[in-house]
Design a protein around this motif. Sequence first.
Motif, PDB file in Angstrom:
ATOM      1  N   LEU A 199       3.578   9.367   7.373  1.00 40.67           N
ATOM      2  CA  LEU A 199       3.398   8.172   7.976  1.00 40.67           C
ATOM      3  C   LEU A 199       4.199   8.249   9.105  1.00 40.67           C
ATOM      4  CD1 LEU A 199       3.286   5.764   4.833  1.00 40.67           C
ATOM      5  CD2 LEU A 199       1.623   5.529   6.582  1.00 40.67           C
TER       6      LEU A 199
ATOM      7  N   ARG B 257       0.785  -1.461   0.095  1.00 37.34           N
ATOM      8  CA  ARG B 257      -0.149  -0.031   0.139  1.00 37.34           C
ATOM      9  C   ARG B 257       0.616   1.168  -0.005  1.00 37.34           C
ATOM     10  NH1 ARG B 257      -4.268   1.984   4.699  1.00 37.34           N
ATOM     11  NH2 ARG B 257      -5.008   3.790   3.890  1.00 37.34           N
ATOM     12  N   TRP B 258       1.800   1.117   0.803  1.00 40.22           N
ATOM     13  CA  TRP B 258       2.501   2.459   1.024  1.00 40.22           C
ATOM     14  C   TRP B 258       3.963   2.676   0.415  1.00 40.22           C
ATOM     15  CZ3 TRP B 258      -0.250   6.350   2.091  1.00 40.22           C
ATOM     16  CH2 TRP B 258      -1.133   6.263   3.128  1.00 40.22           C
TER      17      TRP B 258
ATOM     18  N   GLY C  61       7.706   9.588   5.410  1.00 39.26           N
ATOM     19  CA  GLY C  61       7.644   8.430   6.158  1.00 39.26           C
ATOM     20  C   GLY C  61       8.758   9.077   7.577  1.00 39.26           C
TER      21      GLY C  61
ATOM     22  N   THR D  92      -1.115   7.349   9.876  1.00 39.28           N
ATOM     23  CA  THR D  92      -0.975   8.534   9.082  1.00 39.28           C
ATOM     24  C   THR D  92      -1.461   9.534   9.987  1.00 39.28           C
ATOM     25  OG1 THR D  92      -3.347   8.309   8.171  1.00 39.28           O
ATOM     26  CG2 THR D  92      -1.838   7.127   7.007  1.00 39.28           C
TER      27      THR D  92
END
Length: 361
Positions: free
Chosen positions: A157, A99-100, A111, A176
Motif C-alpha cells: 500500500l 480494512r488494512w 505499507g 495498492t
Amino acid sequence: MSPPLRSQDEALDWIAAHAASLDAGPEHADQVVPLLGAAGFFRIGVPVALGGSGGSTFDAVQAIARVAERSLTAAFVFWGQRCFIGYLLDSDNAALRQRWLPALLEGEVAGATGLSNAMKFLSGIESLQVLATPEGEAWRLDGQLPWVTNLRRAGYLVAAAVEPTDGAPAAVVAFTGDTPGITRSDDLQLLALRGSNTAAIRIEGVASGAAELIHADARVFLPRVRPAFLGLQCGMSIGLARASLAAASHSGSAARAGLQGRVAAIEAGLDEAVAELEAGLADGRFATQAALLFRIRIRLAGLVRQAVDLELDATGGRAYLVASTGDFARRWLEAAFVPVVTPSLTQLHGELERQAALQAA
C-alpha cells in the motif's frame, strides 16, 4: 523463507545475520516485513483496542533503533511500515483503517510512505507530483513518486499527497500496488540499503474515491503526522550511532589509543538528544514547534557521523581490509544515507533559515 519466529530477539538475531545481504541486494528483502510483523514489532505504539500492543510513539522509535543497530536497511523498511500504520491511526476514514490495519500489523502487506514529496510541499520546497482530476464523485490520478521504500512485490500500500486540478485542497490518498494504472519500476540502484524494496512509481489514470481517502486536507493532516514521520526516522540514526559506539568501545584499540573519553562524550550527546525527542513526542510540542524536531534530527545525524568516525579510529587499518573490516564498511555506507533521507539535512537547514527570516521580518 525464514522459519516462524517466537520472539523479537529471534527476529533481531535473523536481521543481524542477514544484515550484509539486506544491504547488498534483494535476496532477503521480501522476508523483512513478515518477519518484523510476526515478532510484533509493528504493534508497538499502537492502541490495544486497534490490535496493537500499546505504548507510545517513542516506544516505536526505540524499537526502530533496536533494529537499526543490526541493519539500517531493515530499520528503513520498519520506518516506512510504521509511518503508514500511523497514517491510518490518524485518518478519519475508519473503513480504510479497518480494512488494512490488521494485515499491516501482521506484516502480511507492506505499507509505503510516499509522502516525502508531500513533506517538502508542506515547507514550500517543491510542488506535489501527483495531480487529481475530478471525474464525477472520484478523481483520476496522474503523476509519479520517484523514490518510495517498502514496495514489496508480494503486496503493498502507498500513501500519496495529490493536488486537485479544480483548486480544492491537496489531499492524502492510499492505493495498492495492483491498482490498475500503477507501475512499479525496478529497484533503484542505491549505494547501499538495496534490500529495502525502494523503487519509483508511475501513476497513470488511477481511479481514487472516498474509500481510498486518508485525509481530505493535506495541509491539516501533514503537520499532524510529521512529528511521528520524523521522530520514527530518528530511530534509524539512534540505532546506527549506538552500533558504532558499541563497536568502538569494545575495540582493544580504543582503550590503547585513549578513545574511551570520546566514546563517553558522544554517548552523552546521544542520550541528551534521545531524551529531548522522548519529551517532545510525549507532550506534543513538535506539532506546533517543528523546528525543535528538525534540530534534533540534525544533531542525531551529526552524532552518527561522529560515531562511525570514532569506530574507524578505534578499528584502525583493519577497517580498511576486506578480511577484517567486519560490519564497519556496511555502517559507513549506512551513515552516508542519514543526511540525504527526506527531509535531507540541507532541506532541514533551509527550512530553519526560512523560519528564522520570517521571525526576523
